[in-house]
Design a protein around this motif. Structure first.
Motif: not given
Length: 115
Positions: A32-35, A39-40, A91-92, A99-102
């Motif tokens: 999820r971080l990399r996706t 690209p960004m 990003y936030v 990201l934060d829930p995982v």
């Protein structure tokens, strides 16, 4: 407790970090971080390179006056700063939603395993 020793479980007991990294939740977090990040980053670097190339090779275009002494180059330069803040906001939002829930679940599993 030393800095390298994680604050998990009873003193002297460390979490199995290699197993945690190999686990499906951690792999999902990395994916999820990399996706978002890759690209960004590519998009921003392309936008920045376009600005640099235009500034170096398209003097006529960049010096086109828009309003008073404000020209295209100045506007595009200021938009570099705006795009940085927009990317930070995106990003936030992405981190809060995806990201934060995982990461919280992984942390709870690690801390819960030490009890």
């Amino acid at each position: 407790m030393s800095i390298s020793e994680p604050a998990v479980g009873p003193p002297g007991e460390e979490a199995d970090w290699k197993a945690i990294q190999a686990g499906p939740e951690f792999q999902q977090l990395r994916r999820r971080l990399r996706t978002f990040v890759f690209p960004m980053t590519g998009l921003f670097l392309t936008w920045y390179l376009l600005y640099v190339v235009l500034a170096d090779y398209a003097h006529g275009f960049m010096s086109t006056k828009l309003v008073g002494n404000i020209n295209v180059g100045l506007v595009l330069g200021l938009l570099q700063f705006v795009s940085t803040f927009v990317i930070t906001g995106l990003y936030v939002r992405h981190a809060n939603r995806h990201l934060d829930p995982v990461a919280d679940k992984i942390r709870e599993d690690i801390e819960g395993a030490g009890k």
